[in-house]
Design an enzyme around this catalytic site. Sequence first.
Site: not given
Ligand code: AGP
Length: 604
Positions: A2, A27, A74, A98-99, A476, A480, A483, A499, A599
């Site tokens: 948020c 965010r 969010w 936020n939280g 990774e 990508k 997401e 396996h 974010k």
């Molecule tokens: C990465 O593309 C994602 N947005 C997500 O996995 C991110 O890496 C993860 O939330 C950790 O965020 P941070 O690096 O700000 O701690």
Amino acid sequence: MCGIIGVLGNHEVAPLLVESLKRLEYRGYDSAGIATVNGGKLDRRRAVGKLVHLSDLLVHHPLAGHAGIGHTRWATHGAATENNAHPHASGPVTVVHNGIIENFRALREKLAPHGLLPSTDTDTETVAMLCAHYMAGGMDPRAAVQATVADLDGAFALLFLFSGEDDLMIAARKGSPLAIGHGDGEMFVGSDAIALAPMTDQITYLEEGDIAFVTRAGAEIIDACGAPARRAKQRIETQSTVIDKAGHKHFMTKEIHEQPVVMAEALARYAPNGMPVFPDALDFTRFDRVVMVACGTGFYSCLTAKYWFEQIARIPCEVDVASEFRYREPPIAPRTLAIFVSQSGETADTLAALRYATGRADMVLSLVNVGTSSIARESDLALAILAGIEVSVASTKAYTNQLTVLALLALHAARAKGSLDNGALRAHIEDLRAVPDLMRQTLALDSQIAAMAGTLAPAPSVLFLGRGVMFATALEAALKMKELSYIHAEAYASGELKHGPIALIDPSLPVVVIAPHDRLFDKTVSNMQEVMARHGRVHLITDAAGAKSARAGTAGVLELPAAGDLAAPILYALPAQLLAYHTAMAKGTDIDQPRNLAKSVTVE
Ligand code: AGP
């Protein structure tokens, strides 16, 4: 995550609140709202979806007032509806948050006998109700907020506004960041300096447990014990808060293309003369082992670094995702260096894991992209990864800069441990210094990557394979793809395929093999053959030597420039990023703010 903004201004604040919320869009959010006090009267406007809907609402139903608060939500508790959107109100109180308030249900039970019943699904409404309850009992806003905060369990940043008070905002911080902005006869509160940049560059960051009573004359802060606290006012470089796409279609492509430059900046900082240079406190003769903890993409940079610490520096290295580490409560032996990697520096799980390690590990080190973040502030030592503001939710340049700093750190450790002679050390660093230019060459392959993406877009799922250190790169790449394109994707160590996962192989499942021509390449070719023998479609991402050796029978080959072993995971991140980007473009998904994502995840 948020976004919060508050303004005690000398002009109509509604436009300013919305402008600041736009700077917080990165965010991630699914609804938004503002509230103002005008002539002592509180009023709100809230809308589901993007900020444009709130702006449209304000055109037809404007909000007047020189004091106001705003929020991008969010969703955690309760669906993304107008009724669940912030600000939430109860009696004379309105609040944005936020939280997560973990004990909100118990607090609802405390309030119910007083006839105070919730009208939303949110935990935040309970905060407003509790504060209103204390005010109804005779407390003034300051005392009521202090009593309210004392009742709350969980992580939160809160900003309160009150009817009848057009020169008072009250901010409270516990676990989620909040900053105060100092203007000329005006005062501001925001989630970060980015939100406040249009109004001021004079910022005060609240510390854990702080409550700030803000009027146009300034801010009076008390600490977690209720004692007056002085917090530094710092000048934030405004250009560092500039957010624009620099002519790119998306922030993601802008940030992908910034990688050569920001990687060079990290190299210049941490290897200015061809040898690693880190603060004296990072003396690896003090450490016998490394523990690394992060989330998401950060975790994959840690997994990559594990190979480097163990193969090059010969130091045992344990890695774990923060959400597991913090509850696994692992024993931490003496002479352990604990490293926490976080782009935002505010990820709740990583911060909690860091707090677990504090006092147990010999040193708590963090690698962050935001130097003023909570994780940076709570570390014994924080290293900046120097990637510059990363706006797109999908992490790209932060990832490759994390890898760059971690690679140099592993070399620094190897030198301290005597596991690498200076000649080999310099050779590795030369390999790293060659990467920015290799990145530029790789970015020039964009149309080939887009073509490969075109074959993946229709697939229901994608399987990525990698061996050794490239297994982390495959993980990774799968993240990508998930997401950004919303296509299910997973990654396997290619030696593990036989396996079980090999049962998945058929023509409908694209298999992307990420394999530079390194010492494990021939093993990977065997795995590719296992796939192709079962009519699987293999897309190979490799270099010229690899293409020459293994092109036959594949559905396509992407040929990258040759890179050193230490450099390969950094370079091969780029085709992984662009593959996901172009697949997402083909699918028409939201590139910079993919659905459901934030974010930085400041909640558990
Ligand atoms: C990465 O593309 C994602 N947005 C997500 O996995 C991110 O890496 C993860 O939330 C950790 O965020 P941070 O690096 O700000 O701690």
